[in-house]
Design a protein around this motif. Structure first.
Motif, PDB file in Angstrom:
ATOM      1  N   LEU A  94       0.810  -1.218   0.000  1.00 33.26           N
ATOM      2  CA  LEU A  94       0.000   0.000   0.000  1.00 33.26           C
ATOM      3  C   LEU A  94       0.848   1.276   0.000  1.00 33.26           C
ATOM      4  O   LEU A  94       0.520   2.233  -0.702  1.00 33.26           O
ATOM      5  N   ASP A  95       1.929   1.305   0.757  1.00 37.08           N
ATOM      6  CA  ASP A  95       2.754   2.517   0.781  1.00 37.08           C
ATOM      7  C   ASP A  95       3.324   2.816  -0.606  1.00 37.08           C
ATOM      8  O   ASP A  95       3.409   3.970  -1.019  1.00 37.08           O
ATOM      9  N   GLU A  96       3.661   1.764  -1.360  1.00 35.88           N
ATOM     10  CA  GLU A  96       4.178   1.947  -2.717  1.00 35.88           C
ATOM     11  C   GLU A  96       3.056   2.355  -3.676  1.00 35.88           C
ATOM     12  O   GLU A  96       3.267   3.168  -4.571  1.00 35.88           O
ATOM     13  N   ALA A  97       1.861   1.799  -3.473  1.00 38.73           N
ATOM     14  CA  ALA A  97       0.709   2.170  -4.298  1.00 38.73           C
ATOM     15  C   ALA A  97       0.369   3.648  -4.075  1.00 38.73           C
ATOM     16  O   ALA A  97       0.063   4.379  -5.028  1.00 38.73           O
ATOM     17  N   GLU A  98       0.449   4.086  -2.830  1.00 36.32           N
ATOM     18  CA  GLU A  98       0.199   5.498  -2.505  1.00 36.32           C
ATOM     19  C   GLU A  98       1.205   6.395  -3.240  1.00 36.32           C
ATOM     20  O   GLU A  98       0.820   7.383  -3.876  1.00 36.32           O
ATOM     21  N   SER A  99       2.487   6.047  -3.171  1.00 38.30           N
ATOM     22  CA  SER A  99       3.522   6.833  -3.858  1.00 38.30           C
ATOM     23  C   SER A  99       3.298   6.855  -5.364  1.00 38.30           C
ATOM     24  O   SER A  99       3.424   7.900  -6.004  1.00 38.30           O
ATOM     25  N   THR A 100       2.951   5.705  -5.935  1.00 42.63           N
ATOM     26  CA  THR A 100       2.693   5.614  -7.371  1.00 42.63           C
ATOM     27  C   THR A 100       1.533   6.521  -7.763  1.00 42.63           C
ATOM     28  O   THR A 100       1.604   7.229  -8.776  1.00 42.63           O
ATOM     29  N   ALA A 101       0.471   6.513  -6.974  1.00 44.08           N
ATOM     30  CA  ALA A 101      -0.693   7.364  -7.265  1.00 44.08           C
ATOM     31  C   ALA A 101      -0.305   8.841  -7.235  1.00 44.08           C
ATOM     32  O   ALA A 101      -0.706   9.611  -8.114  1.00 44.08           O
ATOM     33  N   LYS A 102       0.488   9.231  -6.257  1.00 45.80           N
ATOM     34  CA  LYS A 102       0.893  10.634  -6.142  1.00 45.80           C
ATOM     35  C   LYS A 102       1.796  11.052  -7.309  1.00 45.80           C
ATOM     36  O   LYS A 102       1.641  12.140  -7.864  1.00 45.80           O
ATOM     37  N   ILE A 103       2.711  10.186  -7.702  1.00 45.00           N
ATOM     38  CA  ILE A 103       3.613  10.492  -8.818  1.00 45.00           C
ATOM     39  C   ILE A 103       2.827  10.569 -10.129  1.00 45.00           C
ATOM     40  O   ILE A 103       2.998  11.507 -10.918  1.00 45.00           O
ATOM     41  N   LYS A 104       1.954   9.605 -10.374  1.00 47.06           N
ATOM     42  CA  LYS A 104       1.150   9.583 -11.607  1.00 47.06           C
ATOM     43  C   LYS A 104       0.255  10.813 -11.680  1.00 47.06           C
ATOM     44  O   LYS A 104       0.085  11.413 -12.750  1.00 47.06           O
ATOM     45  N   THR A 105      -0.313  11.224 -10.552  1.00 52.19           N
ATOM     46  CA  THR A 105      -1.171  12.408 -10.517  1.00 52.19           C
ATOM     47  C   THR A 105      -0.367  13.646 -10.920  1.00 52.19           C
ATOM     48  O   THR A 105      -0.827  14.455 -11.735  1.00 52.19           O
ATOM     49  N   LEU A 106       0.842  13.776 -10.398  1.00 51.31           N
ATOM     50  CA  LEU A 106       1.716  14.898 -10.782  1.00 51.31           C
ATOM     51  C   LEU A 106       2.077  14.816 -12.267  1.00 51.31           C
ATOM     52  O   LEU A 106       2.084  15.826 -12.971  1.00 51.31           O
ATOM     53  N   GLU A 160       0.326  13.712 -14.564  1.00 52.56           N
ATOM     54  CA  GLU A 160      -0.862  14.094 -15.326  1.00 52.56           C
ATOM     55  C   GLU A 160      -1.167  15.592 -15.189  1.00 52.56           C
ATOM     56  O   GLU A 160      -2.203  16.063 -15.653  1.00 52.56           O
ATOM     57  N   GLY A 161      -0.278  16.333 -14.508  1.00 54.28           N
ATOM     58  CA  GLY A 161      -0.439  17.773 -14.373  1.00 54.28           C
ATOM     59  C   GLY A 161      -1.386  18.198 -13.268  1.00 54.28           C
ATOM     60  O   GLY A 161      -1.885  19.324 -13.257  1.00 54.28           O
ATOM     61  N   ILE A 162      -1.633  17.290 -12.318  1.00 52.31           N
ATOM     62  CA  ILE A 162      -2.544  17.598 -11.208  1.00 52.31           C
ATOM     63  C   ILE A 162      -1.692  17.815  -9.961  1.00 52.31           C
ATOM     64  O   ILE A 162      -1.079  16.874  -9.454  1.00 52.31           O
ATOM     65  N   ALA A 163      -1.635  19.057  -9.487  1.00 52.52           N
ATOM     66  CA  ALA A 163      -0.761  19.383  -8.354  1.00 52.52           C
ATOM     67  C   ALA A 163      -1.518  19.522  -7.036  1.00 52.52           C
ATOM     68  O   ALA A 163      -0.918  19.847  -6.016  1.00 52.52           O
ATOM     69  N   SER A 164      -2.807  19.279  -7.037  1.00 49.00           N
ATOM     70  CA  SER A 164      -3.602  19.397  -5.810  1.00 49.00           C
ATOM     71  C   SER A 164      -3.120  18.406  -4.756  1.00 49.00           C
ATOM     72  O   SER A 164      -2.685  17.301  -5.080  1.00 49.00           O
ATOM     73  N   LYS A 165      -3.256  18.797  -3.497  1.00 45.09           N
ATOM     74  CA  LYS A 165      -2.849  17.922  -2.395  1.00 45.09           C
ATOM     75  C   LYS A 165      -3.876  16.829  -2.170  1.00 45.09           C
ATOM     76  O   LYS A 165      -5.078  17.047  -2.306  1.00 45.09           O
ATOM     77  N   PHE A 166      -3.379  15.665  -1.783  1.00 48.77           N
ATOM     78  CA  PHE A 166      -4.248  14.548  -1.438  1.00 48.77           C
ATOM     79  C   PHE A 166      -4.844  14.794  -0.058  1.00 48.77           C
ATOM     80  O   PHE A 166      -4.133  15.169   0.862  1.00 48.77           O
ATOM     81  N   SER A 167      -6.159  14.592   0.086  1.00 49.92           N
ATOM     82  CA  SER A 167      -6.748  14.685   1.416  1.00 49.92           C
ATOM     83  C   SER A 167      -7.049  13.308   1.971  1.00 49.92           C
ATOM     84  O   SER A 167      -6.909  13.082   3.159  1.00 49.92           O
ATOM     85  N   LYS A 168      -7.443  12.365   1.094  1.00 49.56           N
ATOM     86  CA  LYS A 168      -7.789  11.038   1.581  1.00 49.56           C
ATOM     87  C   LYS A 168      -7.614  10.027   0.456  1.00 49.56           C
ATOM     88  O   LYS A 168      -7.849  10.346  -0.704  1.00 49.56           O
ATOM     89  N   ILE A 169      -7.199   8.825   0.827  1.00 51.20           N
ATOM     90  CA  ILE A 169      -7.151   7.705  -0.119  1.00 51.20           C
ATOM     91  C   ILE A 169      -7.934   6.560   0.493  1.00 51.20           C
ATOM     92  O   ILE A 169      -7.696   6.181   1.640  1.00 51.20           O
ATOM     93  N   ILE A 170      -8.864   6.025  -0.282  1.00 52.33           N
ATOM     94  CA  ILE A 170      -9.560   4.801   0.101  1.00 52.33           C
ATOM     95  C   ILE A 170      -8.960   3.711  -0.778  1.00 52.33           C
ATOM     96  O   ILE A 170      -9.008   3.807  -2.008  1.00 52.33           O
ATOM     97  N   ALA A 171      -8.362   2.711  -0.146  1.00 54.68           N
ATOM     98  CA  ALA A 171      -7.660   1.661  -0.884  1.00 54.68           C
ATOM     99  C   ALA A 171      -8.251   0.299  -0.557  1.00 54.68           C
ATOM    100  O   ALA A 171      -8.453  -0.027   0.611  1.00 54.68           O
ATOM    101  N   VAL A 172      -8.498  -0.479  -1.602  1.00 55.36           N
ATOM    102  CA  VAL A 172      -9.023  -1.828  -1.426  1.00 55.36           C
ATOM    103  C   VAL A 172      -8.125  -2.786  -2.206  1.00 55.36           C
ATOM    104  O   VAL A 172      -7.866  -2.570  -3.394  1.00 55.36           O
ATOM    105  N   LEU A 173      -7.659  -3.816  -1.528  1.00 50.83           N
ATOM    106  CA  LEU A 173      -6.920  -4.879  -2.204  1.00 50.83           C
ATOM    107  C   LEU A 173      -7.940  -5.946  -2.558  1.00 50.83           C
ATOM    108  O   LEU A 173      -8.663  -6.436  -1.684  1.00 50.83           O
TER     109      LEU A 173
END
Length: 180
Positions: A99-111, A113-126
């Motif tokens: 999950l910690d790596e998935a979180e980092s991947t999501a943040k990097i991919k979002t950047l 894609e040109g989206i610089a907004s801060k993350f407030s919450k992540i709901i993650a399901v395996l």
């Protein structure tokens, strides 16, 4: 305030070593891990960690609260004529991409894609996932719904074995409101 890094492996270890879980498994040796559910709250204190086990038509959720106490809830799977839930399939807690790596991947991919907004919450399901479009083999994935500042919602699917991004979709809360 950043939440402490959460991993499936750590959560699985804490739950499976608890007396509550050991007693449950003794009574339900055929129980299968079918989902991991996590909420990462970056501004509040609404973090959640739970693992779901299926026994027949029942699901037992083991959650860990902020104090490290483990609690179990029981739910019955209910399908109606109007709503059919996807089959809960056995998942493997030994993920290569946690999950910690998935979180980092999501943040990097979002950047990326040109989206610089801060993350407030992540709901993650395996969970298990099979694409209906590509008819690929079923995979175990991290299904992330990310809420960002500015009412932006990111939906991202990440292979828990390889870390490959299977799907990335940007939505707006306003789009969801307009659809109603």
């Amino acid at each position: 305030m950043e939440p402490e890094k959460t991993t499936l492996k750590q959560t699985f270890k804490e739950i499976s070593e608890s007396f509550l879980f050991k007693d449950f498994i003794k009574q339900n040796p055929d129980a299968e891990l079918c989902a991991g559910f996590f909420v990462l709250d970056f501004f509040g204190n609404d973090n959640k960690k739970s693992l779901d086990y299926r026994v027949g038509e029942k699901v037992f959720s083991f959650s860990i609260n902020e104090l490290g106490k483990i609690k179990m809830n029981e739910d019955k799977l209910v399908n109606s004529e109007n709503r059919k839930f996807p089959e809960l399939k056995k998942i493997n807690p030994g993920v290569r991409f946690d999950l910690d790596e998935a979180e980092s991947t999501a943040k990097i991919k979002t950047l990326d894609e040109g989206i610089a907004s801060k993350f407030s919450k992540i709901i993650a399901v395996l969970q298990k996932y099979k694409s209906e479009e590509t008819n690929e083999e079923e995979k175990q994935i991290w299904n992330l719904t990310c809420m960002l500042e500015g009412l932006i919602i990111i939906h991202i699917l990440i292979d828990s074995d390889t870390g490959e991004i299977i799907k990335f979709e940007r939505k707006s809360m306003m789009d969801l409101i307009r659809k109603k």
